[in-house]
Design a protein around this motif. Sequence first.
Motif, PDB file in Angstrom:
ATOM      1  N   LEU A  14       0.807  -1.216   0.000  1.00 15.65           N
ATOM      2  CA  LEU A  14       0.000   0.000   0.000  1.00 15.65           C
ATOM      3  C   LEU A  14       0.843   1.271   0.000  1.00 15.65           C
ATOM      4  N   LEU A  15       1.969   1.253   0.708  1.00 12.21           N
ATOM      5  CA  LEU A  15       2.786   2.451   0.836  1.00 12.21           C
ATOM      6  C   LEU A  15       3.950   2.515  -0.147  1.00 12.21           C
ATOM      7  N   GLY A  16       4.314   1.385  -0.724  1.00  7.64           N
ATOM      8  CA  GLY A  16       5.450   1.350  -1.643  1.00  7.64           C
ATOM      9  C   GLY A  16       5.104   1.952  -2.990  1.00  7.64           C
ATOM     10  N   GLY A  17       6.125   2.296  -3.735  1.00 11.58           N
ATOM     11  CA  GLY A  17       5.927   2.856  -5.068  1.00 11.58           C
ATOM     12  C   GLY A  17       5.657   1.760  -6.090  1.00 11.58           C
ATOM     13  N   ALA A  18       5.603   2.150  -7.341  1.00 12.39           N
ATOM     14  CA  ALA A  18       5.305   1.214  -8.420  1.00 12.39           C
ATOM     15  C   ALA A  18       6.332   0.095  -8.504  1.00 12.39           C
ATOM     16  N   SER A  19       7.589   0.415  -8.252  1.00 13.41           N
ATOM     17  CA  SER A  19       8.642  -0.592  -8.345  1.00 13.41           C
ATOM     18  C   SER A  19       8.441  -1.714  -7.338  1.00 13.41           C
ATOM     19  N   LYS A  20       8.092  -1.337  -6.120  1.00 14.67           N
ATOM     20  CA  LYS A  20       7.844  -2.358  -5.085  1.00 14.67           C
ATOM     21  C   LYS A  20       6.602  -3.184  -5.416  1.00 14.67           C
ATOM     22  N   LYS A  21       5.588  -2.531  -5.968  1.00 15.16           N
ATOM     23  CA  LYS A  21       4.365  -3.249  -6.329  1.00 15.16           C
ATOM     24  C   LYS A  21       4.628  -4.252  -7.448  1.00 15.16           C
ATOM     25  N   VAL A  22       5.391  -3.832  -8.454  1.00 15.89           N
ATOM     26  CA  VAL A  22       5.738  -4.737  -9.557  1.00 15.89           C
ATOM     27  C   VAL A  22       6.483  -5.947  -9.020  1.00 15.89           C
ATOM     28  N   LYS A  23       7.468  -5.705  -8.170  1.00  9.31           N
ATOM     29  CA  LYS A  23       8.280  -6.781  -7.617  1.00  9.31           C
ATOM     30  C   LYS A  23       7.430  -7.744  -6.793  1.00  9.31           C
ATOM     31  N   SER A  47      -1.731  -8.217 -15.584  1.00 10.18           N
ATOM     32  CA  SER A  47      -2.086  -7.033 -14.802  1.00 10.18           C
ATOM     33  C   SER A  47      -0.880  -6.123 -14.621  1.00 10.18           C
ATOM     34  N   ILE A  48       0.275  -6.718 -14.351  1.00  6.03           N
ATOM     35  CA  ILE A  48       1.516  -5.937 -14.229  1.00  6.03           C
ATOM     36  C   ILE A  48       1.795  -5.233 -15.554  1.00  6.03           C
ATOM     37  N   GLU A  49       1.613  -5.961 -16.643  1.00  3.97           N
ATOM     38  CA  GLU A  49       1.860  -5.410 -17.979  1.00  3.97           C
ATOM     39  C   GLU A  49       0.949  -4.214 -18.262  1.00  3.97           C
ATOM     40  N   ASN A  50      -0.333  -4.359 -17.965  1.00  8.14           N
ATOM     41  CA  ASN A  50      -1.302  -3.312 -18.267  1.00  8.14           C
ATOM     42  C   ASN A  50      -1.181  -2.105 -17.347  1.00  8.14           C
ATOM     43  N   LYS A  51      -0.986  -2.357 -16.054  1.00  9.24           N
ATOM     44  CA  LYS A  51      -0.983  -1.263 -15.088  1.00  9.24           C
ATOM     45  C   LYS A  51       0.340  -0.513 -15.037  1.00  9.24           C
ATOM     46  N   PHE A  52       1.454  -1.224 -15.128  1.00  6.25           N
ATOM     47  CA  PHE A  52       2.758  -0.603 -14.929  1.00  6.25           C
ATOM     48  C   PHE A  52       3.584  -0.492 -16.210  1.00  6.25           C
ATOM     49  N   GLY A  53       3.124  -1.076 -17.311  1.00  7.22           N
ATOM     50  CA  GLY A  53       3.816  -0.932 -18.586  1.00  7.22           C
ATOM     51  C   GLY A  53       5.121  -1.685 -18.677  1.00  7.22           C
ATOM     52  N   CYS A  54       5.230  -2.797 -17.972  1.00  4.81           N
ATOM     53  CA  CYS A  54       6.458  -3.595 -18.074  1.00  4.81           C
ATOM     54  C   CYS A  54       6.086  -5.067 -18.199  1.00  4.81           C
ATOM     55  N   PHE A  55       6.935  -5.820 -18.897  1.00  2.00           N
ATOM     56  CA  PHE A  55       6.708  -7.249 -19.067  1.00  2.00           C
ATOM     57  C   PHE A  55       7.852  -7.990 -18.414  1.00  2.00           C
ATOM     58  N   ASN A  72       8.851   1.216 -15.158  1.00  2.00           N
ATOM     59  CA  ASN A  72       8.233   1.539 -16.434  1.00  2.00           C
ATOM     60  C   ASN A  72       9.055   1.043 -17.622  1.00  2.00           C
ATOM     61  N   GLY A  73       8.428   0.244 -18.486  1.00  2.00           N
ATOM     62  CA  GLY A  73       9.036  -0.166 -19.739  1.00  2.00           C
ATOM     63  C   GLY A  73      10.049  -1.290 -19.654  1.00  2.00           C
ATOM     64  N   ILE A  74      10.197  -1.931 -18.513  1.00  2.00           N
ATOM     65  CA  ILE A  74      11.154  -3.025 -18.384  1.00  2.00           C
ATOM     66  C   ILE A  74      10.601  -4.262 -19.090  1.00  2.00           C
ATOM     67  N   VAL A  75      11.455  -4.927 -19.872  1.00  2.00           N
ATOM     68  CA  VAL A  75      11.092  -6.179 -20.528  1.00  2.00           C
ATOM     69  C   VAL A  75      12.137  -7.220 -20.154  1.00  2.00           C
ATOM     70  N   TYR A  89      17.176  -0.219 -14.223  1.00  2.00           N
ATOM     71  CA  TYR A  89      16.471   1.040 -14.389  1.00  2.00           C
ATOM     72  C   TYR A  89      15.379   0.902 -15.456  1.00  2.00           C
ATOM     73  N   GLN A  90      14.703   2.005 -15.771  1.00  2.00           N
ATOM     74  CA  GLN A  90      13.569   1.994 -16.689  1.00  2.00           C
ATOM     75  C   GLN A  90      13.979   1.708 -18.129  1.00  2.00           C
ATOM     76  N   GLN A  91      13.041   1.180 -18.892  1.00  2.00           N
ATOM     77  CA  GLN A  91      13.165   0.928 -20.331  1.00  2.00           C
ATOM     78  C   GLN A  91      14.257  -0.070 -20.708  1.00  2.00           C
ATOM     79  N   VAL A  92      14.639  -0.937 -19.783  1.00  2.00           N
ATOM     80  CA  VAL A  92      15.673  -1.949 -20.044  1.00  2.00           C
ATOM     81  C   VAL A  92      15.019  -3.176 -20.676  1.00  2.00           C
ATOM     82  N   THR A  93      15.671  -3.731 -21.692  1.00  2.00           N
ATOM     83  CA  THR A  93      15.220  -4.966 -22.316  1.00  2.00           C
ATOM     84  C   THR A  93      16.290  -6.027 -22.131  1.00  2.00           C
TER      85      THR A  93
END
Length: 162
Positions: A14-23, A47-55, A72-75, A89-93
């Motif tokens: 509940l208190l963590g940011g998007a990164s913690k939620k994705v993890k 759900s992770i893909e749709n909500k946070f934009g990462c696969f 955001n954008g991690i694949v 970091y963000q946008q890493v494939t």
Amino acid sequence: MLKRIKRFWILQYLLGGASKKVKMLYFLAVKLKCKKKVKLAKFIQRSIENKFGCFISIDAVIHPTVEFIHANGIVIGKGVVVEENVIIYQQVTVGGGKVGDWGSKPFPTIKKGSILYAGCKVIGPIIVGENVSIGANAVVNKNVPDNSLAVGVPAKFIETGV
């Protein structure tokens, strides 16, 4: 004790940011997959893909100490192995080199202590050594030696000797 742990995870979510939620959602999906609840695990993955934009594939092997600084954008592909204390970091494939060549393990292995900066691409059946930094927007398609820095397109390696 178990109730405290559950409360901690709920509070962290509940208190963590998007990164913690994705993890947290990713590791929940992996746990469900291990318990043969594949449909629910795939639902959480989508759900992770749709909500946070990462696969992040639930078939990847990711150590719990891996940090997603901005999710955001991690694949991260199907057969990727990411060891402990890696920072992404963000946008890493990180993924395979050839489509349809699943039998020969065409996926990278990221060794412990590495840092993958924004926008970098790690492609193909390569091994990224321990304590490696891959610079922003670098494209890595060859093995990277331990304790080095990879920069450029295609990446060139600079030994740091740490």
